[in-house]
Design a protein around this motif. Sequence first.
Motif, PDB file in Angstrom:
ATOM      1  N   ALA A  36      50.044 146.092  42.630  1.00 13.32           N
ATOM      2  CA  ALA A  36      49.581 146.643  41.825  1.00 13.32           C
ATOM      3  C   ALA A  36      48.216 145.430  41.381  1.00 13.32           C
ATOM      4  CB  ALA A  36      50.109 146.819  40.402  1.00 13.32           C
ATOM      5  N   LEU A  37      48.690 144.104  41.229  1.00 16.20           N
ATOM      6  CA  LEU A  37      47.753 143.274  41.028  1.00 16.20           C
ATOM      7  C   LEU A  37      46.663 143.131  42.100  1.00 16.20           C
ATOM      8  CD1 LEU A  37      47.050 140.743  39.258  1.00 16.20           C
ATOM      9  CD2 LEU A  37      48.324 139.289  40.684  1.00 16.20           C
ATOM     10  N   LEU A  38      47.041 143.150  43.259  1.00 11.89           N
ATOM     11  CA  LEU A  38      46.144 143.148  44.183  1.00 11.89           C
ATOM     12  C   LEU A  38      45.347 144.212  44.551  1.00 11.89           C
ATOM     13  CD1 LEU A  38      48.227 141.650  47.366  1.00 11.89           C
ATOM     14  CD2 LEU A  38      46.841 140.397  45.979  1.00 11.89           C
ATOM     15  N   THR A  39      45.735 145.542  44.215  1.00 20.01           N
ATOM     16  CA  THR A  39      44.999 146.641  44.185  1.00 20.01           C
ATOM     17  C   THR A  39      43.806 146.531  43.023  1.00 20.01           C
ATOM     18  OG1 THR A  39      46.795 148.007  44.928  1.00 20.01           O
ATOM     19  CG2 THR A  39      44.973 149.193  43.905  1.00 20.01           C
ATOM     20  N   ALA A  40      44.406 146.167  42.056  1.00 17.55           N
ATOM     21  CA  ALA A  40      43.403 146.164  40.944  1.00 17.55           C
ATOM     22  C   ALA A  40      42.297 145.055  41.189  1.00 17.55           C
ATOM     23  CB  ALA A  40      44.156 145.639  39.574  1.00 17.55           C
ATOM     24  N   MET A  41      42.556 144.143  41.984  1.00 17.99           N
ATOM     25  CA  MET A  41      41.614 142.922  42.184  1.00 17.99           C
ATOM     26  C   MET A  41      40.657 143.418  43.248  1.00 17.99           C
ATOM     27  SD  MET A  41      42.292 139.312  44.095  1.00 17.99           S
ATOM     28  CE  MET A  41      43.149 139.960  45.340  1.00 17.99           C
ATOM     29  N   ILE A  42      41.263 144.561  44.019  1.00 20.54           N
ATOM     30  CA  ILE A  42      40.223 144.989  45.137  1.00 20.54           C
ATOM     31  C   ILE A  42      39.308 146.146  44.451  1.00 20.54           C
ATOM     32  CG2 ILE A  42      40.285 146.448  47.342  1.00 20.54           C
ATOM     33  CD1 ILE A  42      42.789 145.070  48.160  1.00 20.54           C
ATOM     34  N   LEU A  43      39.788 146.841  43.824  1.00 15.92           N
ATOM     35  CA  LEU A  43      39.213 147.722  42.926  1.00 15.92           C
ATOM     36  C   LEU A  43      38.355 147.125  41.793  1.00 15.92           C
ATOM     37  CD1 LEU A  43      41.755 150.764  42.831  1.00 15.92           C
ATOM     38  CD2 LEU A  43      39.883 150.532  44.324  1.00 15.92           C
ATOM     39  N   GLU A  44      38.473 145.772  41.529  1.00 15.07           N
ATOM     40  CA  GLU A  44      37.546 145.371  40.555  1.00 15.07           C
ATOM     41  C   GLU A  44      37.688 145.837  39.106  1.00 15.07           C
ATOM     42  OE1 GLU A  44      33.675 144.774  41.971  1.00 15.07           O
ATOM     43  OE2 GLU A  44      34.154 143.654  43.462  1.00 15.07           O
ATOM     44  N   LEU A  45      39.123 146.260  38.858  1.00 16.75           N
ATOM     45  CA  LEU A  45      39.169 146.979  37.483  1.00 16.75           C
ATOM     46  C   LEU A  45      39.066 146.056  36.376  1.00 16.75           C
ATOM     47  CD1 LEU A  45      42.561 149.016  38.363  1.00 16.75           C
ATOM     48  CD2 LEU A  45      40.025 149.661  38.262  1.00 16.75           C
ATOM     49  N   LEU A  46      39.432 144.732  36.631  1.00 15.92           N
ATOM     50  CA  LEU A  46      39.105 143.590  35.575  1.00 15.92           C
ATOM     51  C   LEU A  46      38.616 142.140  36.226  1.00 15.92           C
ATOM     52  CD1 LEU A  46      42.020 144.015  33.255  1.00 15.92           C
ATOM     53  CD2 LEU A  46      39.744 144.323  32.554  1.00 15.92           C
ATOM     54  N   PRO A  47      38.242 141.416  35.632  1.00 12.62           N
ATOM     55  CA  PRO A  47      37.805 140.048  36.314  1.00 12.62           C
ATOM     56  C   PRO A  47      38.858 139.618  37.066  1.00 12.62           C
ATOM     57  CG  PRO A  47      36.587 140.303  34.396  1.00 12.62           C
ATOM     58  CD  PRO A  47      37.527 141.304  34.208  1.00 12.62           C
ATOM     59  N   ILE A  48      38.978 138.911  38.199  1.00  9.84           N
ATOM     60  CA  ILE A  48      40.249 138.273  38.873  1.00  9.84           C
ATOM     61  C   ILE A  48      40.785 137.481  37.815  1.00  9.84           C
ATOM     62  CG2 ILE A  48      41.056 137.100  40.699  1.00  9.84           C
ATOM     63  CD1 ILE A  48      38.789 138.440  42.592  1.00  9.84           C
ATOM     64  N   PRO A  49      40.327 136.563  37.451  1.00  4.95           N
ATOM     65  CA  PRO A  49      40.905 135.514  36.179  1.00  4.95           C
ATOM     66  C   PRO A  49      41.732 136.044  35.517  1.00  4.95           C
ATOM     67  CG  PRO A  49      38.702 134.571  36.627  1.00  4.95           C
ATOM     68  CD  PRO A  49      38.609 136.100  37.191  1.00  4.95           C
ATOM     69  N   VAL A  50      41.321 137.226  35.006  1.00  4.98           N
ATOM     70  CA  VAL A  50      42.057 137.865  33.678  1.00  4.98           C
ATOM     71  C   VAL A  50      43.115 138.521  34.359  1.00  4.98           C
ATOM     72  CG1 VAL A  50      42.095 139.817  32.110  1.00  4.98           C
ATOM     73  CG2 VAL A  50      39.787 138.491  32.548  1.00  4.98           C
ATOM     74  N   LEU A  51      43.021 139.290  35.512  1.00  4.75           N
ATOM     75  CA  LEU A  51      44.096 139.719  36.233  1.00  4.75           C
ATOM     76  C   LEU A  51      45.250 138.884  36.460  1.00  4.75           C
ATOM     77  CD1 LEU A  51      42.305 142.104  38.691  1.00  4.75           C
ATOM     78  CD2 LEU A  51      43.631 142.998  36.866  1.00  4.75           C
ATOM     79  N   PHE A  52      45.036 137.819  36.970  1.00  8.43           N
ATOM     80  CA  PHE A  52      45.931 136.788  37.391  1.00  8.43           C
ATOM     81  C   PHE A  52      46.753 136.162  35.977  1.00  8.43           C
ATOM     82  CE2 PHE A  52      44.450 136.357  41.762  1.00  8.43           C
ATOM     83  CZ  PHE A  52      45.818 136.767  42.245  1.00  8.43           C
TER      84      PHE A  52
ATOM     85  N   ALA B 279      46.680 132.154  39.233  1.00 11.02           N
ATOM     86  CA  ALA B 279      47.352 132.515  40.528  1.00 11.02           C
ATOM     87  C   ALA B 279      48.172 131.679  41.025  1.00 11.02           C
ATOM     88  CB  ALA B 279      46.076 132.733  41.504  1.00 11.02           C
ATOM     89  N   ILE B 280      48.149 130.326  40.783  1.00 10.04           N
ATOM     90  CA  ILE B 280      49.210 129.350  41.289  1.00 10.04           C
ATOM     91  C   ILE B 280      50.669 129.751  40.510  1.00 10.04           C
ATOM     92  CG2 ILE B 280      49.934 127.231  41.530  1.00 10.04           C
ATOM     93  CD1 ILE B 280      46.866 126.265  42.256  1.00 10.04           C
ATOM     94  N   VAL B 281      50.461 129.810  39.373  1.00 10.83           N
ATOM     95  CA  VAL B 281      51.611 130.161  38.411  1.00 10.83           C
ATOM     96  C   VAL B 281      52.399 131.421  39.020  1.00 10.83           C
ATOM     97  CG1 VAL B 281      52.700 130.526  36.169  1.00 10.83           C
ATOM     98  CG2 VAL B 281      50.775 128.802  36.466  1.00 10.83           C
ATOM     99  N   TYR B 282      51.331 132.590  39.266  1.00  7.01           N
ATOM    100  CA  TYR B 282      51.867 133.693  39.655  1.00  7.01           C
ATOM    101  C   TYR B 282      52.674 133.694  40.830  1.00  7.01           C
ATOM    102  CZ  TYR B 282      52.133 138.684  40.588  1.00  7.01           C
ATOM    103  OH  TYR B 282      52.797 140.102  41.020  1.00  7.01           O
ATOM    104  N   PHE B 283      52.101 133.162  41.873  1.00  3.50           N
ATOM    105  CA  PHE B 283      52.561 133.306  43.401  1.00  3.50           C
ATOM    106  C   PHE B 283      53.635 132.103  43.464  1.00  3.50           C
ATOM    107  CE2 PHE B 283      48.590 135.332  44.660  1.00  3.50           C
ATOM    108  CZ  PHE B 283      49.172 136.460  44.967  1.00  3.50           C
ATOM    109  N   GLY B 284      53.698 131.202  42.537  1.00  2.00           N
ATOM    110  CA  GLY B 284      54.624 130.402  42.437  1.00  2.00           C
ATOM    111  C   GLY B 284      56.205 130.875  41.944  1.00  2.00           C
ATOM    112  N   VAL B 285      55.901 131.639  40.877  1.00  2.00           N
ATOM    113  CA  VAL B 285      56.864 132.571  40.450  1.00  2.00           C
ATOM    114  C   VAL B 285      57.547 133.401  41.466  1.00  2.00           C
ATOM    115  CG1 VAL B 285      57.479 134.221  38.405  1.00  2.00           C
ATOM    116  CG2 VAL B 285      56.333 132.214  37.862  1.00  2.00           C
ATOM    117  N   MET B 286      56.706 134.044  41.871  1.00  2.00           N
ATOM    118  CA  MET B 286      56.958 135.196  43.197  1.00  2.00           C
ATOM    119  C   MET B 286      57.862 134.689  44.248  1.00  2.00           C
ATOM    120  SD  MET B 286      56.036 138.272  42.154  1.00  2.00           S
ATOM    121  CE  MET B 286      56.483 137.478  40.371  1.00  2.00           C
ATOM    122  N   ILE B 287      57.411 133.293  44.543  1.00  2.00           N
ATOM    123  CA  ILE B 287      58.268 132.468  45.276  1.00  2.00           C
ATOM    124  C   ILE B 287      59.714 132.018  44.843  1.00  2.00           C
ATOM    125  CG2 ILE B 287      58.146 130.329  46.656  1.00  2.00           C
ATOM    126  CD1 ILE B 287      55.344 130.348  46.765  1.00  2.00           C
TER     127      ILE B 287
END
Length: 467
Positions: free
Chosen positions: A279-295, A66-74
């Motif tokens: 899409a990532l946050l939506t999938a997390m809220i809907l629990e489509l996959l475990p959060i570590p896998v999503l990030f 998650a840190i890598v993902y949001f770091g890249v988004m920054i």
Amino acid sequence: MLTVLGFAMIATFLVLIMTKKMSPIAALVLIPALFCVAVGQGARLGDYVIEGVGNLAPTAAMLMFAIVYFGVMIDVGLFDPIVRAILRFCKADPVRIVVGTAVLAAIVSLDGDGSTTFMITVSAMYPLYKRLGMSLVVMTGVAATANGVMNTLPWGGPTARAATALKLDASDIFVPMIPALGTGLLFVFVLAYVLGRRERKRVGYLTLDEALVPEADTVLVKAGGGNGGDGGRGGKGAAGPSGAPGAGEESGDGFQGLDPDRATLRPRLYWFNAGLTVALLTAMILELLPIPVLFLLGAALALTVNYPNMAEQKARIAAHADNVLNVSGMVFAAAVFTGVLTGTGMVKHMADWLVGAIPEGMGPHMGLVTGVLSLPLTYFMSNDGFYFGVLPVLAEAGAAHGVSPVEIARASIAGQALHMSSPLVPAVYVLVGMAKVEFGDHTRFTVKWAALTSLVVLAAAILFGIV
């Protein structure tokens, strides 16, 4: 004996980190190891640590990616427009900035994940606090407290745990508590206003001179006295409250909180990155996959699309390596603390002692008792330990005096504002790590305000007849 040692271990840890005698990582590892030996269970230290690490490994993995993902988004500029919008609202006024921090943290908390909330909030607000010379512990304290109140959402965790432990419907717990939680959130906004006024008094009514030149040092100008409010209206770079960056088109658009010419920007991929994040946050809220896998998938995709060159990918990963190591290291260190606390039986003995210390005459007031106990217990214990280990006992004690389990459950979520600054909550290390704040400083500043917020929630629940 285990009760005394458990409280002593926690007190020793807090004293050492708040007085900065030890780093949080060292204290989280060495203090429980010493106390494990002290209780005569040193031979099982390895088992306790491995069990604790195993329980927190998914959380550590989630935080790393998650840190890598949001770091890249920054890096690519996803949050630059947010910073611009906040600056337009804040107008370089410390009061507006602190209130904006509380509002942003509360809104982002709707996703139910504390780590994500802190990453987004710090990403947007950190540049403003740094440029204006404001206290960073004010930012972390307000963000953590606002998120703590919002953490009571049914999908946030505590409410669902309380419902599961007492076999209740989560909506029966949460919906009636909305007025009390709303009062708590309003109190956080008032607190942010008060802290903002204190910051304004400390640093003055600020403007950003030379804000349009990213590579130049920012000059902070105190617009004090009678002319402070209007003195800069005619100028472009220095402005008072009415003409601060954001009031004028040029200054508002020029300062973005981050260098607008940095090489990592990917403006052509802005909508791809925004869509990917939604899409990532939506999938997390809907629990489509475990959060570590999503990030994990999100970070890999973000790196590949934004930086197809291998050298650029390595550079981005290296740029965020410090944050990744600090946070993941802290989580694994916390696993030692929780592993020993749970494995040795200290947590159970501490909880049993607290429950047993309740006077018989307080039986009819078990809702109030539960709410008060939720503050220290959810601070010194994990939510799982409190809701699955202690709450059923409190509910039984309440039932014996005619207090319904649903009232006990509602009261149990009152302490969440304080819980979110607990050293046992991995997300708090994301907050202090990204904000570059010492954990001890954050604790010393935040605990009193967070505890007061929790008491406000509890008092409102009692006043409204919810508990």
